[in-house]
Scaffold this motif. Structure first.
Motif, PDB file in Angstrom:
ATOM      1  N   ALA A 115      42.608  51.315  25.930  1.00  0.00           N
ATOM      2  CA  ALA A 115      42.912  52.076  24.718  1.00  0.00           C
ATOM      3  C   ALA A 115      41.779  52.003  23.698  1.00  0.00           C
ATOM      4  CB  ALA A 115      44.211  51.579  24.096  1.00  0.00           C
ATOM      5  N   ASN A 116      41.100  50.878  23.628  1.00  0.00           N
ATOM      6  CA  ASN A 116      40.036  50.724  22.633  1.00  0.00           C
ATOM      7  C   ASN A 116      38.652  51.121  23.149  1.00  0.00           C
ATOM      8  OD1 ASN A 116      39.697  48.611  24.386  1.00  0.00           O
ATOM      9  ND2 ASN A 116      39.478  47.033  22.812  1.00  0.00           N
ATOM     10  N   SER A 117      38.564  51.636  24.356  1.00  0.00           N
ATOM     11  CA  SER A 117      37.263  52.050  24.910  1.00  0.00           C
ATOM     12  C   SER A 117      36.752  53.282  24.169  1.00  0.00           C
ATOM     13  CB  SER A 117      37.384  52.370  26.403  1.00  0.00           C
ATOM     14  OG  SER A 117      37.801  51.242  27.128  1.00  0.00           O
ATOM     15  N   PRO A 118      35.490  53.259  23.766  1.00  0.00           N
ATOM     16  CA  PRO A 118      34.951  54.435  23.073  1.00  0.00           C
ATOM     17  C   PRO A 118      34.649  55.563  24.064  1.00  0.00           C
ATOM     18  CG  PRO A 118      33.228  52.799  23.368  1.00  0.00           C
ATOM     19  CD  PRO A 118      34.512  52.179  23.869  1.00  0.00           C
ATOM     20  N   ASP A 119      34.708  56.787  23.564  1.00  0.00           N
ATOM     21  CA  ASP A 119      34.302  57.923  24.383  1.00  0.00           C
ATOM     22  C   ASP A 119      32.801  57.840  24.616  1.00  0.00           C
ATOM     23  OD1 ASP A 119      36.838  59.036  24.460  1.00  0.00           O
ATOM     24  OD2 ASP A 119      36.473  60.385  22.767  1.00  0.00           O
TER      25      ASP A 119
END
Length: 187
Positions: free
Chosen positions: A154-158
């Motif tokens: 969920a916290n992974s950046p694009d």
């Protein structure tokens, strides 16, 4: 009529011939010289002087490498998402636990329901990483196991020039666009 040729046909019954008849740009018959000349006496006859004629493939646009690789994965080009999921589930049953199940060809524009979800893939493949590429090659669909192996949370950046599609709560939906696909492909 093209005659006096060495014609290789795609037929296993008659793999070679010496003449063929063409009408308005389409091959209408293949056989022996005398057979074709007798069958089409009014046709223009062209002596090929023993040259070889091969069947050809003409296509205006194809990603040949992806097409070839696509023959080894689940065919996801279906009119419904349910049929795509059925095909994936079938492959899951014959794939050892923990091994990747890959597919290609889905098109959310052809499915009344639109894009698939991570939940749907998790239900049919809880013990396999699953990754399916869209027919356009601009989107991928992954399950939780594949997302975890790729380090997508969920916290992974694009990534630059890509997007991890997320639901209302911010959790990845399993749909990856453009360069985000590489995250799973590299895993």
């Amino acid at each position: 009529i093209l005659y006096n040729a060495r014609i290789l046909t795609p037929s296993s019954v008659d793999p070679t011939a010496s003449a063929l008849a063409i009408d308005h740009g389409r091959i209408i018959a293949v056989g022996a010289d005398s057979e074709m000349i007798d069958a089409y006496p009014a046709a223009v006859h062209e002596n090929m002087r023993g040259q070889t004629i091969l069947p050809g493939l003409t296509d205006s646009h194809i990603h040949l490498e992806y097409y070839s690789l696509g023959l080894t994965v689940v065919d996801c080009e279906t009119t419904t998402r349910a049929e795509c999921l059925r095909r994936v589930a079938e492959r899951v049953r014959t794939t050892p636990v923990g091994q990747w199940v890959k597919g290609h060809g889905w098109n959310q524009n052809q499915w009344p329901e639109g894009f698939g979800s991570v939940r749907e893939l998790d239900e049919i493949a809880p013990d396999h990483p699953v990754y399916l590429t869209a027919k356009s090659l601009h989107a991928g669909w992954a399950n939780t196991a594949a997302l975890r192996l790729a380090g997508i949370y969920a916290n992974s950046p694009d990534p630059k020039d890509g997007k991890i599609v997320r639901d209302e709560s911010g959790a990845p939906t399993g749909i990856l666009l453009e360069s985000a696909m590489a995250l799973v492909e590299n895993a």
